[in-house]
Design a protein around this motif. Structure first.
Motif, PDB file in Angstrom:
ATOM      1  N   GLY A   1      -0.327  -3.614  14.056  1.00 52.28           N
ATOM      2  CA  GLY A   1      -1.088  -2.712  13.197  1.00 52.28           C
ATOM      3  C   GLY A   1      -2.084  -1.873  13.976  1.00 52.28           C
ATOM      4  N   HIS A   2      -2.809  -2.508  14.901  1.00 55.30           N
ATOM      5  CA  HIS A   2      -3.776  -1.768  15.709  1.00 55.30           C
ATOM      6  C   HIS A   2      -3.092  -0.703  16.568  1.00 55.30           C
ATOM      7  CE1 HIS A   2      -6.587  -4.570  14.221  1.00 55.30           C
ATOM      8  NE2 HIS A   2      -6.556  -5.464  15.181  1.00 55.30           N
ATOM      9  N   ALA A   3      -1.865  -0.952  16.961  1.00 53.53           N
ATOM     10  CA  ALA A   3      -1.139  -0.015  17.829  1.00 53.53           C
ATOM     11  C   ALA A   3      -0.930   1.342  17.167  1.00 53.53           C
ATOM     12  CB  ALA A   3       0.214  -0.614  18.229  1.00 53.53           C
ATOM     13  N   THR A   4      -1.066   1.394  15.841  1.00 55.70           N
ATOM     14  CA  THR A   4      -0.835   2.668  15.157  1.00 55.70           C
ATOM     15  C   THR A   4      -1.826   3.741  15.593  1.00 55.70           C
ATOM     16  OG1 THR A   4      -2.188   1.953  13.260  1.00 55.70           O
ATOM     17  CG2 THR A   4       0.200   1.581  13.132  1.00 55.70           C
ATOM     18  N   MET A   5      -2.994   3.345  16.089  1.00 54.81           N
ATOM     19  CA  MET A   5      -3.941   4.370  16.528  1.00 54.81           C
ATOM     20  C   MET A   5      -3.395   5.134  17.733  1.00 54.81           C
ATOM     21  SD  MET A   5      -7.100   2.313  18.337  1.00 54.81           S
ATOM     22  CE  MET A   5      -7.344   1.223  16.938  1.00 54.81           C
ATOM     23  N   ILE A   6      -2.642   4.442  18.597  1.00 55.39           N
ATOM     24  CA  ILE A   6      -2.035   5.127  19.741  1.00 55.39           C
ATOM     25  C   ILE A   6      -0.842   5.955  19.286  1.00 55.39           C
ATOM     26  CG2 ILE A   6      -0.982   4.832  22.006  1.00 55.39           C
ATOM     27  CD1 ILE A   6      -3.980   4.197  21.880  1.00 55.39           C
ATOM     28  N   ASP A   7      -0.111   5.497  18.288  1.00 52.70           N
ATOM     29  CA  ASP A   7       0.960   6.322  17.717  1.00 52.70           C
ATOM     30  C   ASP A   7       0.396   7.664  17.252  1.00 52.70           C
ATOM     31  OD1 ASP A   7       2.702   4.166  18.065  1.00 52.70           O
ATOM     32  OD2 ASP A   7       2.513   3.492  15.984  1.00 52.70           O
ATOM     33  N   GLU A   8      -0.752   7.626  16.596  1.00 52.91           N
ATOM     34  CA  GLU A   8      -1.366   8.848  16.096  1.00 52.91           C
ATOM     35  C   GLU A   8      -1.790   9.773  17.231  1.00 52.91           C
ATOM     36  OE1 GLU A   8      -3.146   6.410  12.245  1.00 52.91           O
ATOM     37  OE2 GLU A   8      -4.535   7.501  13.566  1.00 52.91           O
ATOM     38  N   VAL A   9      -2.363   9.200  18.280  1.00 55.14           N
ATOM     39  CA  VAL A   9      -2.765  10.013  19.431  1.00 55.14           C
ATOM     40  C   VAL A   9      -1.533  10.627  20.093  1.00 55.14           C
ATOM     41  CG1 VAL A   9      -3.876   9.989  21.700  1.00 55.14           C
ATOM     42  CG2 VAL A   9      -4.861   8.658  19.815  1.00 55.14           C
TER      43      VAL A   9
ATOM     44  N   SER B   1     -13.617  -1.513  23.827  1.00 54.92           N
ATOM     45  CA  SER B   1     -14.388  -2.756  23.887  1.00 54.92           C
ATOM     46  C   SER B   1     -13.473  -3.953  23.665  1.00 54.92           C
ATOM     47  CB  SER B   1     -15.483  -2.748  22.821  1.00 54.92           C
ATOM     48  OG  SER B   1     -16.404  -1.705  23.043  1.00 54.92           O
ATOM     49  N   VAL B   2     -13.835  -5.084  24.275  1.00 56.09           N
ATOM     50  CA  VAL B   2     -13.051  -6.315  24.142  1.00 56.09           C
ATOM     51  C   VAL B   2     -13.941  -7.450  23.653  1.00 56.09           C
ATOM     52  CG1 VAL B   2     -11.706  -8.074  25.355  1.00 56.09           C
ATOM     53  CG2 VAL B   2     -11.408  -5.659  25.929  1.00 56.09           C
ATOM     54  N   GLY B   3     -13.505  -8.087  22.562  1.00 57.30           N
ATOM     55  CA  GLY B   3     -14.120  -9.313  22.084  1.00 57.30           C
ATOM     56  C   GLY B   3     -13.114 -10.436  22.265  1.00 57.30           C
ATOM     57  N   GLY B   4     -12.335 -10.701  21.205  1.00 57.87           N
ATOM     58  CA  GLY B   4     -11.250 -11.674  21.337  1.00 57.87           C
ATOM     59  C   GLY B   4      -9.996 -11.079  21.942  1.00 57.87           C
ATOM     60  N   GLY B   5      -9.891  -9.762  21.903  1.00 59.86           N
ATOM     61  CA  GLY B   5      -8.749  -9.100  22.534  1.00 59.86           C
ATOM     62  C   GLY B   5      -7.748  -8.486  21.587  1.00 59.86           C
ATOM     63  N   GLY B   6      -8.030  -8.472  20.286  1.00 53.12           N
ATOM     64  CA  GLY B   6      -7.080  -7.901  19.334  1.00 53.12           C
ATOM     65  C   GLY B   6      -6.887  -6.402  19.507  1.00 53.12           C
ATOM     66  N   LEU B   7      -7.982  -5.670  19.640  1.00 53.65           N
ATOM     67  CA  LEU B   7      -7.880  -4.228  19.867  1.00 53.65           C
ATOM     68  C   LEU B   7      -7.187  -3.943  21.187  1.00 53.65           C
ATOM     69  CD1 LEU B   7      -8.585  -1.264  19.219  1.00 53.65           C
ATOM     70  CD2 LEU B   7     -10.836  -1.676  20.251  1.00 53.65           C
ATOM     71  N   PHE B   8      -7.558  -4.665  22.209  1.00 53.03           N
ATOM     72  CA  PHE B   8      -6.955  -4.532  23.537  1.00 53.03           C
ATOM     73  C   PHE B   8      -5.444  -4.732  23.456  1.00 53.03           C
ATOM     74  CE2 PHE B   8      -6.600  -7.028  27.780  1.00 53.03           C
ATOM     75  CZ  PHE B   8      -6.054  -5.932  28.433  1.00 53.03           C
ATOM     76  N   ALA B   9      -5.014  -5.811  22.818  1.00 53.20           N
ATOM     77  CA  ALA B   9      -3.578  -6.092  22.708  1.00 53.20           C
ATOM     78  C   ALA B   9      -2.872  -5.016  21.891  1.00 53.20           C
ATOM     79  CB  ALA B   9      -3.365  -7.468  22.081  1.00 53.20           C
ATOM     80  N   GLY B  10      -3.515  -4.535  20.830  1.00 55.70           N
ATOM     81  CA  GLY B  10      -2.897  -3.498  20.012  1.00 55.70           C
ATOM     82  C   GLY B  10      -2.755  -2.178  20.736  1.00 55.70           C
ATOM     83  N   VAL B  11      -3.798  -1.782  21.460  1.00 57.28           N
ATOM     84  CA  VAL B  11      -3.727  -0.535  22.221  1.00 57.28           C
ATOM     85  C   VAL B  11      -2.661  -0.632  23.309  1.00 57.28           C
ATOM     86  CG1 VAL B  11      -4.990   0.916  23.874  1.00 57.28           C
ATOM     87  CG2 VAL B  11      -6.053   0.258  21.701  1.00 57.28           C
ATOM     88  N   ALA B  12      -2.597  -1.778  23.988  1.00 57.24           N
ATOM     89  CA  ALA B  12      -1.566  -1.960  25.008  1.00 57.24           C
ATOM     90  C   ALA B  12      -0.169  -1.851  24.403  1.00 57.24           C
ATOM     91  CB  ALA B  12      -1.745  -3.314  25.696  1.00 57.24           C
ATOM     92  N   GLU B  13       0.023  -2.430  23.223  1.00 54.17           N
ATOM     93  CA  GLU B  13       1.320  -2.329  22.544  1.00 54.17           C
ATOM     94  C   GLU B  13       1.616  -0.880  22.178  1.00 54.17           C
ATOM     95  OE1 GLU B  13       3.307  -3.794  18.341  1.00 54.17           O
ATOM     96  OE2 GLU B  13       2.139  -5.257  19.491  1.00 54.17           O
ATOM     97  N   GLY B  14       0.617  -0.178  21.674  1.00 56.55           N
ATOM     98  CA  GLY B  14       0.809   1.220  21.317  1.00 56.55           C
ATOM     99  C   GLY B  14       1.142   2.085  22.513  1.00 56.55           C
ATOM    100  N   LEU B  15       0.479   1.852  23.620  1.00 55.17           N
ATOM    101  CA  LEU B  15       0.782   2.601  24.837  1.00 55.17           C
ATOM    102  C   LEU B  15       2.213   2.325  25.287  1.00 55.17           C
ATOM    103  CD1 LEU B  15      -2.563   2.060  26.796  1.00 55.17           C
ATOM    104  CD2 LEU B  15      -1.761   4.217  25.810  1.00 55.17           C
TER     105      LEU B  15
END
Length: 304
Positions: free
Chosen positions: A138-146, A159-173
């Protein structure tokens, strides 16, 4: 229709002038619950609703809890959010405002999470704050949009906390043919669990976390986040609480948007650590947002 919005992608002249680089902002602070979390949380909640679940349970006194509460309200499914005693009254109020029940348990997230898991039954879906492949997709959709916008960029700052955003962005890339683009993973000094793991070369748990960026306060990142730090281009950046708070204030002045220190940590790279961007030309910054702070709290932290 998904529960998240397609958010603006804008060039930031103020951050560009501060850093000497071209900076583009993915403005996920403008999501309805206040942060990027609704992308992954919304996807997970819709998945479980289709599977027949009739109740959602989560364990987050912050943005993930707010996102689950929002998703439940939109899907007409009851939500119960377990939070530790340290959760602010503002955060609890925002979760309740969406119609969710808030259960306070334990002195730390780990204890609240254990209570949340113990409450599950066959009709209930557990929505993890950060460690779930449904969230990352789901988070990866932001990279789809870009990617659809046609913007070319040679680095991503987040930013990294638990890593959910990080993992999503990496998937999107990766799914947009951009797996080679470096990610600058930013943490505050009191929450730098990814930095500790990267330094050790193994998944490491901090003895404790501290500071004002409470949304980053995971003592250990997910296994997926650590794995990504070892298998794709990732650079760790650690900033101070003061840097994060001052970045929030400057960003409010520059872009009229209030974000919390967890997001300010990433913005601080442009404002206070531009040397880390020197080898890049066009940088994508994820403005992940956060609804748990106020102007008064930011000013107090800045003065402290």
């Amino acid at each position: 229709m998904p529960l998240h919005l397609e958010t603006p992608l804008i060039e930031s002249l103020p951050l560009g002038l501060a850093s000497g680089r071209s900076i583009f902002l993915k403005m996920d602070a403008l999501q309805p619950p206040g942060s990027f979390k609704i992308r992954g949380v919304g996807a997970a909640c819709e998945h479980h609703a289709r599977a027949g679940k009739r109740r959602f349970v989560s364990s987050s006194g912050g943005n993930a809890g707010m996102a689950v509460a929002y998703a439940g309200r939109m899907l007409s499914i009851p939500v119960f959010v377990f939070v530790p005693e340290t959760t602010t009254e503002r955060a609890k109020g925002l979760i309740r405002q969406q119609g969710a029940d808030v259960i306070v348990h334990g002195t730390a997230w780990d204890e609240a999470n254990a209570a949340a898991l113990a409450s599950l039954d066959a009709d209930t879906a557990f929505i993890h704050p950060f460690d779930d492949p449904l969230l990352w997709t789901g988070h990866a959709t932001m990279i789809d949009e870009v990617a659809r916008s046609g913007l070319a960029f040679d680095a991503v700052v987040l930013s990294v906390g638990g890593g959910g955003l990080f993992a999503g962005v990496a998937e999107g890339l990766a799914r947009n043919g951009l797996g080679h683009v470096p990610i600058l993973a930013v943490e505050t000094e009191g929450t730098a669990s990814l930095a500790a793991s990267m330094d050790a070369g193994s998944l490491t748990e901090l003895p404790s976390v501290s500071g004002i960026a409470t949304s980053l306060a995971a003592r250990k990142v997910s296994e997926r986040a650590f794995e990504l730090s070892q298998t794709r281009p990732v650079e760790s950046v650690v900033v101070s609480d003061t840097d994060a708070a001052q970045a929030c204030i400057r960003f409010l002045d520059d872009h009229r948007v209030l974000v919390e220190p967890a997001c300010g940590a990433a913005l601080a790279v442009a404002y206070a650590h531009a040397d880390r961007l020197a080898r890049f030309e066009r940088i994508l910054m994820i403005v992940c947002g956060g609804a748990t702070t106020t102007v008064e709290r930011l000013q107090a932290w800045q003065e402290f």
